[in-house]
Scaffold this active site. Structure first.
Site, short mmCIF file in Angstrom:
data_model
loop_
_atom_site.label_atom_id
_atom_site.label_comp_id
_atom_site.label_asym_id
_atom_site.label_seq_id
_atom_site.Cartn_x
_atom_site.Cartn_y
_atom_site.Cartn_z
N TYR A 252 0.83 -1.20 0.00
CA TYR A 252 0.00 0.00 0.00
C TYR A 252 0.86 1.25 0.00
O TYR A 252 2.07 1.19 0.23
CB TYR A 252 -0.94 0.01 1.20
CG TYR A 252 -0.28 0.34 2.53
CD1 TYR A 252 0.54 -0.58 3.17
CD2 TYR A 252 -0.47 1.58 3.13
CE1 TYR A 252 1.15 -0.27 4.38
CE2 TYR A 252 0.14 1.90 4.34
CZ TYR A 252 0.95 0.97 4.96
OH TYR A 252 1.56 1.28 6.15
N LYS B 95 6.56 -1.96 1.89
CA LYS B 95 5.37 -1.38 2.54
C LYS B 95 4.19 -2.32 2.39
O LYS B 95 3.28 -2.09 1.59
CB LYS B 95 5.07 0.02 1.96
CG LYS B 95 4.19 0.88 2.85
CD LYS B 95 4.27 2.33 2.46
CE LYS B 95 3.28 3.20 3.20
NZ LYS B 95 3.41 3.22 4.66
N GLU C 156 12.34 2.59 13.89
CA GLU C 156 11.43 3.64 13.42
C GLU C 156 10.17 3.56 14.25
O GLU C 156 10.08 2.76 15.18
CB GLU C 156 11.14 3.46 11.93
CG GLU C 156 10.45 2.13 11.61
CD GLU C 156 10.12 1.95 10.14
OE1 GLU C 156 9.94 2.94 9.42
OE2 GLU C 156 10.02 0.78 9.73
N LEU D 269 11.27 1.45 6.82
CA LEU D 269 10.69 1.91 5.57
C LEU D 269 11.40 3.20 5.17
O LEU D 269 11.61 4.08 6.00
CB LEU D 269 9.20 2.19 5.75
CG LEU D 269 8.49 2.60 4.46
CD1 LEU D 269 8.29 1.39 3.55
CD2 LEU D 269 7.15 3.25 4.75
N1 PDD Z 1 2.94 5.20 7.32
N2 PDD Z 1 7.62 3.89 8.67
C1 PDD Z 1 6.48 3.19 8.68
C2 PDD Z 1 6.48 1.85 9.35
C3 PDD Z 1 5.32 3.70 8.08
O1 PDD Z 1 4.19 3.00 8.08
C4 PDD Z 1 5.37 5.00 7.48
C5 PDD Z 1 4.17 5.59 6.81
C6 PDD Z 1 6.58 5.70 7.50
C7 PDD Z 1 6.74 7.05 6.87
O2 PDD Z 1 6.68 6.97 5.45
P1 PDD Z 1 6.14 8.18 4.59
O3 PDD Z 1 6.95 9.37 4.97
O4 PDD Z 1 6.40 7.75 3.20
O5 PDD Z 1 4.69 8.34 4.92
C8 PDD Z 1 7.69 5.11 8.09
C9 PDD Z 1 1.74 5.59 6.64
C10 PDD Z 1 1.50 7.05 6.69
C11 PDD Z 1 0.58 4.75 7.18
O6 PDD Z 1 0.79 3.56 7.35
O7 PDD Z 1 -0.51 5.28 7.37
#
Ligand code: PDD
Length: 286
Positions: free
Chosen positions: A33, A149, A182, A207
């Site tokens: 996703y 992801k 993270e 990620l």
């Molecule tokens: N989450 N690390 C994890 C485990 C994440 O699920 C996310 C994003 C990030 C940050 O990635 P980005 O900057 O590309 O949003 C880091 C999204 C927002 C979610 O699961 O809703």
């Protein structure tokens, strides 16, 4: 007005939008996703999100459901049909529908595609950022490929729930060496007492956040010092500032870690400044 979802070729009211019970996403979490910010009707850093979607698909050997152009068109349709000015777009691709069997289905199984959009009030995020958020620490019990992801988010779900039950916004996940990997749904950062911005290298343990990548550009443009290296929970607690990044949180000051204040317990000045300039460097498209 009810929300409209795109599901495998059709735009439907969400109450009537359905996927098959033998969708491999539903049965195995066999899918990926993306979550992309929508701001003033624009998609933020769309290309980076779609590049990462394709990388995740490739890692799992799931075919692209559509061409890039067709997906871009559908994403815009979903935003328009839901009349979202500010909020986020969700794109999910699974390996598709097949009789339950762990190994990949034989033949030409079509990947399933779902696209939804949700409006959120940006004032809420700003109010949260003005105060800063609390995080708790938890062992990182995820699999060894969080760089993909995937929709298999059970450890993240449990971590976020534990945080919520403790009145915290996010859980910072700790590896077996005591280092922060993270957040459950965001990347983790600190600013040292010397003013160096630190975040973990994007190896297989985290990620590679799109917000993180774009923030690197802002940090470089401002001539700030950045180190890509792991930091421990102890170092985080002794830091001058801490923050987290993600498409829905943007750059969010962290003021408490496990109940202990970071710095003076208020959002850091560098963090606030980075947050306010983030959209100067992020790419908007419509
Ligand atoms: N989450 N690390 C994890 C485990 C994440 O699920 C996310 C994003 C990030 C940050 O990635 P980005 O900057 O590309 O949003 C880091 C999204 C927002 C979610 O699961 O809703």
């Amino acid at each position: 007005m009810g929300r409209i979802a795109y599901v495998n070729g059709r735009y439907l009211p969400q109450s009537r939008a359905m996927v098959h019970i033998e969708d491999r996403g539903y049965q195995f979490g066999d899918g990926v996703y993306e979550v992309c910010e929508i701001r003033n009707g624009d998609l933020i850093d769309e290309a980076r999100h779609i590049d990462r979607l394709h990388r995740s698909l490739k890692e799992l050997r799931i075919g692209a459901p559509l061409t890039r152009a067709a997906l871009a068109f559908i994403m815009r349709q979903v935003i328009a049909r839901n009349r979202v000015a500010d909020g986020y777009l969700y794109v999910q691709v699974t390996r598709g529908v097949a009789a339950r069997d762990h190994s990949f289905p034989l033949g030409n199984v079509r990947p399933s595609l779902v696209v939804t959009a949700r409006a959120i009030d940006p004032a809420k995020g700003e109010a949260l950022a003005a105060k800063g958020v609390a995080v708790i620490s938890l062992p990182d019990i995820r699999w060894k490929r969080p760089d993909i992801k995937t929709i298999g988010l059970l450890p993240n779900v449990l971590a976020r729930q534990a945080a919520k039950e403790k009145g915290a916004y996010e859980a910072w996940l700790i590896d077996t060496d005591g280092m922060v990997t993270e957040g459950a749904a965001s990347n983790a950062w600190i600013v040292t007492q010397e003013g160096v911005i630190v975040t973990r290298r994007a190896d297989n343990a985290i990620l590679r956040g799109v917000t993180r990548t774009t923030l690197f550009e802002l940090v470089a443009a401002q001539g700030l010092r950045l180190e890509e290296r792991p930091f421990s929970l102890t170092e985080a607690k002794a830091a001058r500032e801490a923050f987290l990044t993600g498409a829905t949180s943007l750059i969010m000051p962290v003021v408490l870690i496990d109940g202990e204040p970071v710095g003076d317990g208020k959002p850091g000045t560098l963090t606030i400044s980075l947050r306010s300039h983030f959209h100067d460097v992020a790419k908007a498209s419509r």
